[in-house]
Scaffold this active site. Structure first.
Site, mmCIF file in Angstrom:
data_model
loop_
_atom_site.group_PDB
_atom_site.id
_atom_site.type_symbol
_atom_site.label_atom_id
_atom_site.label_comp_id
_atom_site.label_asym_id
_atom_site.label_seq_id
_atom_site.Cartn_x
_atom_site.Cartn_y
_atom_site.Cartn_z
ATOM 1 N N ASN A 103 0.868 -1.179 0.000
ATOM 2 C CA ASN A 103 0.000 0.000 0.000
ATOM 3 C C ASN A 103 0.905 1.230 0.000
ATOM 4 O OD1 ASN A 103 -1.755 2.091 0.605
ATOM 5 N ND2 ASN A 103 -2.148 1.424 2.719
ATOM 6 N N LYS A 113 0.096 4.291 -0.145
ATOM 7 C CA LYS A 113 -0.527 5.465 0.503
ATOM 8 C C LYS A 113 -0.364 6.707 -0.375
ATOM 9 C CE LYS A 113 0.484 3.281 4.879
ATOM 10 N NZ LYS A 113 0.345 3.358 6.308
ATOM 11 N N HIS A 122 -9.293 0.818 5.102
ATOM 12 C CA HIS A 122 -7.998 0.966 5.780
ATOM 13 C C HIS A 122 -8.190 1.857 7.011
ATOM 14 C CE1 HIS A 122 -3.877 2.192 6.573
ATOM 15 N NE2 HIS A 122 -3.499 1.127 5.886
ATOM 16 N N GLU A 129 -6.557 4.213 8.198
ATOM 17 C CA GLU A 129 -6.342 5.654 7.974
ATOM 18 C C GLU A 129 -7.588 6.283 7.363
ATOM 19 O OE1 GLU A 129 -2.664 5.258 5.835
ATOM 20 O OE2 GLU A 129 -1.672 4.668 7.686
ATOM 21 N N GLU A 183 -5.183 -5.567 10.565
ATOM 22 C CA GLU A 183 -4.178 -4.522 10.763
ATOM 23 C C GLU A 183 -4.437 -3.815 12.091
ATOM 24 O OE1 GLU A 183 -2.253 -3.274 6.900
ATOM 25 O OE2 GLU A 183 -3.990 -1.989 7.131
ATOM 26 N N GLY A 222 2.611 1.667 10.890
ATOM 27 C CA GLY A 222 3.561 2.773 10.779
ATOM 28 C C GLY A 222 4.256 3.128 12.079
ATOM 29 N N SER A 244 3.656 -2.728 10.321
ATOM 30 C CA SER A 244 5.119 -2.733 10.460
ATOM 31 C C SER A 244 5.764 -4.057 10.052
ATOM 32 C CB SER A 244 5.514 -2.341 11.889
ATOM 33 O OG SER A 244 5.019 -1.054 12.195
HETATM 34 C C1 PEP Z 1 -0.618 -0.225 6.080
HETATM 35 O O1 PEP Z 1 -0.656 0.943 5.772
HETATM 36 O O2 PEP Z 1 -1.513 -1.006 5.689
HETATM 37 C C2 PEP Z 1 0.504 -0.694 6.892
HETATM 38 C C3 PEP Z 1 0.475 -1.905 7.386
HETATM 39 O O3 PEP Z 1 1.525 0.198 7.107
HETATM 40 P P1 PEP Z 1 2.982 -0.131 7.730
HETATM 41 O O4 PEP Z 1 3.493 -1.377 7.048
HETATM 42 O O5 PEP Z 1 3.798 1.068 7.387
HETATM 43 O O6 PEP Z 1 2.803 -0.343 9.187
#
Ligand code: PEP
Length: 253
Positions: free
Chosen positions: A11, A13, A97, A99, A169, A175, A215
């Site tokens: 992703n 973003k 997601h 976010e 997630e 992040g 992460s």
């Molecule tokens: C994501 O945005 O779906 C995600 C898992 O981000 P990150 O890997 O940066 O934690």
């Protein structure tokens, strides 16, 4: 048909202009040119989709979008429909997601409508669910996930859910550099699979891919992937650099 072939999804973003996305995708294609035992998807921003789609055409990397709107067309300034994504070359679309839930008012109800639009247009939805840090600390993880899945998948038949991909997630791991341990993730993935079994039956629950996201890096992917109910990963930060992402894709080596 492959039984739960792993899926590693990136992703991107709100990173990368069209030319930057093209350059990144090109490097990734070269790095992943050898045979892969996993499915790979990248989700660049909307403005780069058509460009990257052309480049991915003769490769085994699929294209995904990061969001969609549920209506087919109309006066919805700034929105993008499922058929627009299909015509830009997308096979997957990320829905719900954290976010989007946190900053753009996405709810379980809008997630439901978006998944409907995706499956009606033969796009594979990657439905994101996950609890916040406060919810985990107050032992609400399972009730939050139960609500997100029940409402997000309300009214669907098992047939409509055939291609669904779910992504667990935990918001506290996105992040932040904090990853759920493989055992923590496995516990939740099993819970999700059992919910899917109750809702849609054993066959579907066994075939739905449940990804872990939060992460994920090249040094924790292997352990996560040893878990029986973890079928791949959704990767944010570490998907932006092709060298890093390709190491994650090649986690078995
Ligand atoms: C994501 O945005 O779906 C995600 C898992 O981000 P990150 O890997 O940066 O934690």
């Amino acid at each position: 048909m492959d039984h739960r072939k792993p899926l590693i999804a990136g992703n991107w973003k709100m990173f990368k202009t069209g030319p930057e996305a093209l350059e990144t995708a090109d490097r990734l294609v070269k790095l992943l040119s050898t045979t892969m035992d996993v499915d790979v998807m990248i989700a660049p921003p909307f403005t780069a989709l058509a460009l990257v789609s052309d480049l991915l055409k003769k490769t085994r990397i699929s294209l995904g979008a990061q969001n969609l709107f549920w209506e087919a067309e109309g006066a919805y300034t700034g929105e993008i429909s499922a058929s627009m994504l299909v015509s830009a070359g997308c096979r997957y679309v990320i829905v719900g997601h954290s976010e989007r839930r946190q900053y753009f008012g996405e709810t379980d109800e809008t997630v439901n409508q978006k998944i409907k639009a995706a499956v009606t247009n033969d796009l594979i939805p990657v439905m994101c669910v996950g609890e916040s840090e406060t919810e985990r600390e107050s032992k609400e993880t399972f009730s939050v996930l139960d609500r997100q899945v029940q409402k997000g998948l309300k009214g669907f038949s098992a047939d409509e859910m055939e291609t669904l991909v779910m992504a667990y997630e935990p918001v506290w791991a996105i992040g932040t550099g904090k990853t759920a341990t493989a055992d923590q993730a496995q516990e939740v993935h099993l819970f999700l699979r059992e919910m899917l079994e109750k809702k849609f039956g054993n066959n579907l629950a066994k075939s739905i891919r449940i990804l872990y996201g939060g992460s994920v890096k090249s040094d924790n992917i292997t352990e996560l992937m040893t878990m029986p109910d973890i079928d791949g990963a959704l990767i944010g930060g570490a998907s932006l650099e092709p060298e890093t992402f390709s190491k994650i894709v090649q986690f078995q080596k």
